[in-house]
Write a protein that holds these residues in place. Structure first.
Motif, PDB file in Angstrom:
ATOM      1  N   GLU A 121       3.283  34.648 -19.062  1.00  7.09           N
ATOM      2  CA  GLU A 121       2.050  34.960 -19.801  1.00  7.09           C
ATOM      3  C   GLU A 121       0.856  35.037 -18.861  1.00  7.09           C
ATOM      4  O   GLU A 121       0.038  35.952 -18.961  1.00  7.09           O
ATOM      5  CB  GLU A 121       1.801  33.909 -20.877  1.00  7.09           C
ATOM      6  CG  GLU A 121       2.796  33.985 -22.012  1.00  7.09           C
ATOM      7  CD  GLU A 121       2.550  32.909 -23.071  1.00  7.09           C
ATOM      8  OE1 GLU A 121       1.464  32.335 -23.091  1.00  7.09           O
ATOM      9  OE2 GLU A 121       3.469  32.692 -23.861  1.00  7.09           O
ATOM     10  N   LEU A 122       0.730  34.104 -17.926  1.00  6.97           N
ATOM     11  CA  LEU A 122      -0.377  34.138 -16.971  1.00  6.97           C
ATOM     12  C   LEU A 122      -0.295  35.361 -16.067  1.00  6.97           C
ATOM     13  O   LEU A 122      -1.306  35.947 -15.710  1.00  6.97           O
ATOM     14  CB  LEU A 122      -0.389  32.883 -16.110  1.00  6.97           C
ATOM     15  CG  LEU A 122      -1.080  31.648 -16.689  1.00  6.97           C
ATOM     16  CD1 LEU A 122      -0.914  30.475 -15.740  1.00  6.97           C
ATOM     17  CD2 LEU A 122      -2.554  31.911 -16.929  1.00  6.97           C
ATOM     18  N   ALA A 160       5.225  27.917  -2.851  1.00  6.70           N
ATOM     19  CA  ALA A 160       5.670  29.255  -2.454  1.00  6.70           C
ATOM     20  C   ALA A 160       6.157  30.034  -3.668  1.00  6.70           C
ATOM     21  O   ALA A 160       6.837  29.491  -4.540  1.00  6.70           O
ATOM     22  CB  ALA A 160       6.794  29.157  -1.429  1.00  6.70           C
ATOM     23  N   CYS A 161       5.834  31.307  -3.693  1.00  8.28           N
ATOM     24  CA  CYS A 161       6.299  32.224  -4.725  1.00  8.28           C
ATOM     25  C   CYS A 161       7.769  32.581  -4.472  1.00  8.28           C
ATOM     26  O   CYS A 161       8.286  32.430  -3.364  1.00  8.28           O
ATOM     27  CB  CYS A 161       5.444  33.486  -4.687  1.00  8.28           C
ATOM     28  SG  CYS A 161       5.882  34.720  -5.940  1.00  8.28           S
ATOM     29  N   LEU A 213      -2.276  28.818  -8.286  1.00  6.02           N
ATOM     30  CA  LEU A 213      -0.830  29.025  -8.399  1.00  6.02           C
ATOM     31  C   LEU A 213      -0.473  30.468  -8.733  1.00  6.02           C
ATOM     32  O   LEU A 213       0.472  30.757  -9.454  1.00  6.02           O
ATOM     33  CB  LEU A 213      -0.201  28.058  -9.415  1.00  6.02           C
ATOM     34  CG  LEU A 213      -0.408  26.573  -9.125  1.00  6.02           C
ATOM     35  CD1 LEU A 213       0.229  25.727 -10.222  1.00  6.02           C
ATOM     36  CD2 LEU A 213       0.154  26.201  -7.758  1.00  6.02           C
ATOM     37  N   ARG A 214      -1.251  31.374  -8.168  1.00  6.53           N
ATOM     38  CA  ARG A 214      -0.988  32.803  -8.318  1.00  6.53           C
ATOM     39  C   ARG A 214      -0.603  33.393  -6.967  1.00  6.53           C
ATOM     40  O   ARG A 214      -1.015  32.895  -5.930  1.00  6.53           O
ATOM     41  CB  ARG A 214      -2.215  33.531  -8.855  1.00  6.53           C
ATOM     42  CG  ARG A 214      -2.542  33.189 -10.295  1.00  6.53           C
ATOM     43  CD  ARG A 214      -3.796  33.928 -10.749  1.00  6.53           C
ATOM     44  NE  ARG A 214      -4.118  33.633 -12.123  1.00  6.53           N
ATOM     45  CZ  ARG A 214      -3.751  34.392 -13.152  1.00  6.53           C
ATOM     46  NH1 ARG A 214      -3.058  35.485 -12.944  1.00  6.53           N
ATOM     47  NH2 ARG A 214      -4.069  34.048 -14.377  1.00  6.53           N
ATOM     48  N   ARG A 263       2.811  32.317   0.095  1.00  5.28           N
ATOM     49  CA  ARG A 263       2.205  31.060  -0.338  1.00  5.28           C
ATOM     50  C   ARG A 263       1.280  31.326  -1.530  1.00  5.28           C
ATOM     51  O   ARG A 263       0.519  32.289  -1.539  1.00  5.28           O
ATOM     52  CB  ARG A 263       1.424  30.444   0.824  1.00  5.28           C
ATOM     53  CG  ARG A 263       0.958  29.048   0.521  1.00  5.28           C
ATOM     54  CD  ARG A 263       0.460  28.380   1.774  1.00  5.28           C
ATOM     55  NE  ARG A 263      -0.197  27.137   1.431  1.00  5.28           N
ATOM     56  CZ  ARG A 263      -0.915  26.420   2.263  1.00  5.28           C
ATOM     57  NH1 ARG A 263      -1.046  26.811   3.509  1.00  5.28           N
ATOM     58  NH2 ARG A 263      -1.477  25.317   1.873  1.00  5.28           N
ATOM     59  N   LEU A 264       1.361  30.451  -2.536  1.00  2.10           N
ATOM     60  CA  LEU A 264       0.518  30.587  -3.728  1.00  2.10           C
ATOM     61  C   LEU A 264      -0.901  30.126  -3.426  1.00  2.10           C
ATOM     62  O   LEU A 264      -1.112  29.221  -2.618  1.00  2.10           O
ATOM     63  CB  LEU A 264       1.094  29.762  -4.882  1.00  2.10           C
ATOM     64  CG  LEU A 264       2.505  30.139  -5.343  1.00  2.10           C
ATOM     65  CD1 LEU A 264       2.950  29.212  -6.468  1.00  2.10           C
ATOM     66  CD2 LEU A 264       2.567  31.596  -5.786  1.00  2.10           C
TER      67      LEU A 264
END
Length: 197
Positions: free
Chosen positions: A193-194, A162-163, A173-174, A168-169
């Motif tokens: 950075e991502l 979870a963010c 994982l974004r 939910r990611l």
């Protein structure tokens, strides 16, 4: 009813009970909620209708306690936590009506900053729910939950991440909010950075 000595900037509904004086500025206690003497509640909390906060329980700042939540002695809830309707905590692995136990005999539970517990979640005592974790409605938490873990079911099991915003990611994982995360040996971390790429 307000405890004598309760700070004037704490709102207590005429049908609410607040027996504790250890309640932070701007907190609201609504109808049929009961905050017992010895409970500690931070600033800016919202304790909704029918909630029960026992003496020995601790709530941080800006905690939302929805209707019918039960928070018993030995439970510590950090800042910015959301406790959905009907969330129930336990505090004793071996309860018996004829065995009287003191505070040192209870099994402590901790909910870390920013976590969300959905409607009707049950938390079995002795666990820690990590920061920004998200426990889905109806789950039964029987073991520790990692920070940012997305947990569902009975018994609760992790099905994703979870963010910080609560969504939910995805598999990379974004989050749709723009945040990105990286998984390391010590858990999930926001990756600035991502997120910028």
């Amino acid at each position: 009813m307000r405890a004598e000595g309760l700070r004037p900037d704490v709102f207590v509904h005429p049908q609410g009970l607040c027996d504790s004086t250890d309640v932070g500025a701007g907190t609201r206690v609504w109808a049929f909620a009961h905050v017992l003497e010895g409970a500690r509640i931070g600033a800016g909390c919202n304790v909704c209708d029918g909630a029960y906060v026992e003496g020995g329980a601790v709530l941080g700042d800006r905690v939302t306690v929805k209707n019918q939540v039960m928070v018993f002695a030995g439970v510590t809830v950090a800042d910015d936590v959301f406790l959905g309707p009907g969330v129930t905590f336990t505090n004793d692995f071996t309860p018996r009506a004829h065995v009287r136990k003191g505070p040192d005999d209870l099994d402590p539970t901790r909910v870390e900053q920013g976590a969300t517990l959905g409607a009707r979640v049950t938390v079995v005592c002795g666990v820690t729910i990590g920061a920004n974790a998200f426990v889905g409605a109806g789950a039964v938490v029987t073991r520790d939950v990692a920070p940012h873990a997305f947990v569902v079911g009975n018994p609760g099991r992790q099905i994703g991440w979870a963010c910080r915003c609560g969504r939910r990611l995805d598999a990379d994982l974004r989050c749709s909010c723009g945040r990105a995360y990286a998984l390391g040996a010590d858990g999930l971390h926001e990756d600035v950075e991502l997120a910028c790429t």
